[in-house]
Design a protein around this motif. Structure first.
Motif, PDB file in Angstrom:
ATOM      1  N   HIS A 118     -67.332  -2.730   5.708  1.00 50.65           N
ATOM      2  CA  HIS A 118     -68.732  -2.514   5.308  1.00 50.65           C
ATOM      3  C   HIS A 118     -68.936  -1.869   3.930  1.00 50.65           C
ATOM      4  O   HIS A 118     -69.554  -0.812   3.816  1.00 50.65           O
ATOM      5  N   GLU A 130     -61.608   0.914  12.490  1.00 52.71           N
ATOM      6  CA  GLU A 130     -61.803   1.322  11.143  1.00 52.71           C
ATOM      7  C   GLU A 130     -61.217   2.714  10.937  1.00 52.71           C
ATOM      8  O   GLU A 130     -61.717   3.698  11.466  1.00 52.71           O
ATOM      9  N   HIS A 135     -65.994  -6.752  13.096  1.00 52.01           N
ATOM     10  CA  HIS A 135     -66.389  -5.341  13.177  1.00 52.01           C
ATOM     11  C   HIS A 135     -67.575  -5.148  14.130  1.00 52.01           C
ATOM     12  O   HIS A 135     -68.727  -5.240  13.728  1.00 52.01           O
ATOM     13  N   ASP A 186     -70.676  -4.612  11.821  1.00 56.73           N
ATOM     14  CA  ASP A 186     -70.700  -3.199  12.204  1.00 56.73           C
ATOM     15  C   ASP A 186     -71.778  -2.981  13.279  1.00 56.73           C
ATOM     16  O   ASP A 186     -72.502  -1.987  13.257  1.00 56.73           O
ATOM     17  N   HIS A 204     -68.934  -2.611  17.660  1.00 59.00           N
ATOM     18  CA  HIS A 204     -68.713  -1.459  18.542  1.00 59.00           C
ATOM     19  C   HIS A 204     -69.399  -1.784  19.866  1.00 59.00           C
ATOM     20  O   HIS A 204     -70.610  -1.655  19.967  1.00 59.00           O
TER      21      HIS A 204
HETATM   22 ZN   LIG Z   1     -68.053   0.565  12.375  1.00 62.24          ZN
END
Ligand SMILES: [Zn+2]
Length: 428
Positions: free
Chosen positions: A223, A138, A54, A291, A56
Motif C-alpha cells: 500500500h 505485512e 492484501h 488492504d 485482513h
Molecule cells: Zn494491511
C-alpha cells in the motif's frame, strides 16, 4: 463449457473453452457441437479473476468485523478469485499452531487464498516456513503487529531468514519516528493524515529497500500512498502495490468520511493522489491490492485518535477499476495487469493471472453497459459500510473459480459451496 464471442482485456474477441478446472482453448472460433453448456458473451468483457494480495479477514480473533465466509463472499462478488490474508489476527500468525488455526478457518473460503506469516520478537520462522506459507508480511520495519520505528534488527533478521527459505517479504513502510506530534491536539479526522506524514512513508521505503538491496533480496512494498514511495521502490528494483482508497480518495474526502476514512498509511493530499494515479496508469506501480481491513461502523464512530485503522475494499476494487477502464482513466489491459497478471508474476502463481490455454479457469464476466452505483447495502462484507458509497462500479455477472461459478449475480442462491484452497498447497 464454452464462452462465445467474449471481448478479452486486449480487445480481441475470442471463444474460450473450459474443461474441468482449466482453460483448454482460446480461439477466434470454436465448434460448439460437443459442449454441454454454451454462454453467449457478445459485448461482454472476460477477464482473469483478481488476485488481491492484501486482505485482513480477521479470523481468528475478530469475527465480529469479518469472517472468512463473509470476506470471501465479498471477494467472489467483486470478481476476486485469490486473496492473501495478513497475520495481525488473534493469535497473530507467527508460529505453526497459529498458522494451522487460521488454515482451519479458511475452510469456509469461497475463493482461493494464501496465508502470510508474521514477524514479532516471538515468531517461529522454522515452523512458519514448514507450512504452505504465501509470503511474510505485512512486516513493519520492526515487526508485524504495528510496532514501527527504527529498530531494524528484527526486520533485517526476517529478510535473511525469508531469503534462505525462498519466501517474499511484504513490507508495511512507515517510520513512526517521523510522525508529526504537533498535531496531536487536533480532533478532526484530517489530523490522522497530518500526523502520519508522507515523508514517514518515503523514509521507511528507502530504509527497507536499502536493507533488502544490501542482502540481495527482493521485497514487496505494501500500500504505497506517495509518489516518493512508489518511485523509491521502482528505482530499487522492488515491487509495490497501491490500495484503491489511495487511488480514489484523498484528504478532501475526509469531511464526508470522518473517522471512517482513518487508515494506515492515511489518505494524502489531492495533488499526491493525482501523482499516485499517474503512476498506476503508466505502469510504474505493479499491482492494486485492497488492504481490505473492515471494522464495524460503531468501532469507527469514535474520536480520531481512538478509531481503528482500515476500510473495506475487496468487493468494490475491480468494479471501480473496470468503471475507470470504461470511462477512459486506464485501459482494460492495465486493469488486467494490475489485478491479475502482475500479482501472479511477482508472487509466483504460474497457472493464474491470464486468460490463456492451460491456466486455471479463474474468470470474471462483466457487461460494460451495466455501470452501477456502489451501495453498502448490496455488498457482502460483514462491516455494512463502504468508503466508496455512491461511486460507480462495473460488477461481475459471474465469477468462476477453477472452472466452477462461485458467484452468480442473477441466481437466487448467488454463491456455491465453499471450495477455496490454499494456492501454495496445490497446482503451483
Ligand atoms: Zn494491511
Amino acid at each position: 463449457m464454452l464462452i462465445q464471442n467474449a471481448t478479452l482485456a486486449d480487445g480481441r474477441t475470442r471463444d474460450v473453452r473450459i474443461t474441468g478446472d482449466r482453460i483448454t482453448a482460446v480461439s477466434e472460433s470454436l465448434d460448439d457441437s460437443t459442449d454441454d453448456h454454451v454462454v453467449d458473451a457478445t459485448g461482454k468483457r472476460l477477464l482473469p479473476g483478481m488476485i488481491d494480495v492484501h486482505v485482513h479477514f480477521r479470523q481468528p480473533g475478530f469475527g465480529h468485523k469479518e469472517t472468512w465466509e463473509t470476506g470471501t463472499k465479498s471477494a467472489a462478488a467483486g470478481g476476486v478469485t485469490t486473496v492473501v490474508d495478513q497475520p495481525n489476527t488473534e493469535p497473530p500468525t507467527v508460529d505453526g499452531e497459529a498458522f494451522d488455526e487460521k488454515f482451519s478457518y479458511a475452510e469456509s473460503a469461497h475463493v482461493d487464498f494464501g496465508i502470510n506469516g508474521g514477524v514479532t520478537k516471538s515468531w517461529q520462522p522454522a515452523e512458519l516456513f514448514d507450512r504452505p506459507l504465501f509470503a511474510l508480511g505485512e512486516v513493519f520495519l520492526a515487526d508485524s503487529t504495528g510496532e514501527m520505528g527504527i529498530d531494524t534488527s528484527l526486520f533485517a533478521d526476517a529478510l535473511d531468514r525469508a531469503s534462505e527459505a525462498g519466501v517474499t517479504v511484504t513490507v508495511h513502510a512507515e517510520d513512526e519516528t517521523l510522525f508529526d506530534d504537533t498535531v496531536r491536539d487536533r480532533n478532526d479526522a484530517d489530523a490522522w493524515s497530518a500526523y502520519r506524514t508522507a515523508s514517514a512513508e518515503v523514509a521507511a521505503v528507502e530504509r527497507a529497500c536499502e536493507l533488502a538491496t544490501e542482502r540481495d533480496v527482493r521485497i514487496h512494498i505494501a500500500h504505497t500512498s506517495t509518489p516518493g514511495g512508489i518511485d523509491t521502490a521502482a528505482a530499487s528494483g522492488m515491487t509495490c502495490e497501491v490500495s484503491p482508497h489511495h487511488l480514489f480518495l484523498s484528504r478532501e474526502d475526509l469531511d464526508e468520511l470522518g473517522t471512517h476514512g482513518v487508515m494506515n498509511p492515511p489518505l494524502r493530499d489531492e495533488t499526491l493522489r493525482e501523482e499516485v494515479y499517474e503512476r498506476v496508469a503508466d505502469g510504474t506501480v505493479d499491482m492494486i491490492a485492497t488492504d481490505h481491513a473492515p471494522h464495524t461502523a460503531a468501532e469507527k464512530d469514535v474520536g480520531v485518535w481512538d478509531a481503528p485503522s482500515g476500510v473495506p475494499g475487496v468487493e468494490t476494487v475491480l468494479p471501480m477499476l473496470l468503471a475507470e477502464a470504461e470511462t477512459g482513466g486506464f485501459t482494460y489491459e492495465r486493469v488486467r495487469d494490475l489485478t491479475a497478471n502482475n500479482p501472479a508474476d511477482v508472487f509466483d502463481l504460474p497457472d493464474r493471472g491470464t486468460v490463456a490455454e492451460g491456466n486455471y479457469a479463474d474468470l470474471v464476466l462483466v457487461d460494460p453497459a451495466e455501470l452501477t452505483e456502489i451501495r453498502a447495502e448490496n455488498l457482502h462484507t460483514k462491516c455494512t459500510w463502504t468508503p466508496f458509497e455512491g461511486r460507480e462500479g462495473l460488477f461481475p455477472d459471474w465469477t468462476m473459480l477453477r472452472g466452477e461459478i462461485v458467484y452468480n449475480r442473477s441466481a437466487r442462491e448467488s454463491f456455491g459451496t465453499p471450495r477455496g484452497k490454499n494456492v501454495r498447497v496445490f497446482g503451483n
